[in-house]
Design an enzyme around this catalytic site. Sequence first.
Site, PDB file in Angstrom:
ATOM      1  CD  GLU A  45      -3.332   1.928  -8.505  1.00 48.08           C
ATOM      2  OE1 GLU A  45      -3.792   1.172  -7.642  1.00 48.08           O
ATOM      3  OE2 GLU A  45      -2.122   1.972  -8.804  1.00 48.08           O
ATOM      4  CB  VAL A  46      -5.807   6.389  -7.231  1.00 50.57           C
ATOM      5  CG1 VAL A  46      -6.566   7.158  -6.141  1.00 50.57           C
ATOM      6  CG2 VAL A  46      -5.755   4.922  -6.840  1.00 50.57           C
TER       7      VAL A  46
END
Length: 243
Positions: A45-46
Amino acid sequence: MSTKVRVGAVQSEPVWLNLEGSVDKTISLIKKSAKEGIQVLGFPEVWIPGYPWYVHRSGRLGSADLKYDLQGGGQADSLKCVVDSPFGKIGGLNCWEHRQPLLRFYEYSQGVQIHIASWPAEFEMPDPEKQSWLYHETGEASYRASQFMAIEGQTFVLVASQIMTEENLAKNNCVGNHVTRTMGKTLCEPVGVGEEAILKADIDLRDIDYAKTFIDTVGHYARPDLLSLLVNPLAAKHVTTMK
């Protein structure tokens, strides 16, 4: 389309808060994976440019500008989370999205075959006497949520997560951060295989309120503007008379 697919999940440290460095590292990982014959590769994520743990450390006022810049996403036109590819139907969710039952169900309804479970860096459980924290914020809990999705959705799940090394704790404002010193425990110790026992534990129902302040799947963390559950409470009949 061949049913044989080689998949990969990245577990690596981002080039924190460095766009160019993050892109370069991403390209190198893709090239390395391609040489190893990987056809579907999942990232955390990110991943670019690293999950902003410092937002949780800075408090509401300290991170207000960043949160304002990130407003306006996640509308209905972007809800479709499964795409067709030469390697099957690929879907993906980030972090706590795995704890939204209707969102998981919606992805299953799209026929997902390979799911990318993307997570930030998460941490192990320290001595509960030194620091209290919720079990659902541990790496173990996140892994179990991902594993349950494979069971529930009859799909292959690739768990991709970030790493945060000691030298980058300061860069993320996480030195001494309670988030990086999480705790959680089972209600009682397991018994041996084949051993008869009554497992017992003392619980406090008010602890549920504490957990719900972080994530309430049918409360503040639900998205009734996008997803809702339709229930028919009446017994089904073979013949319905029109009035």
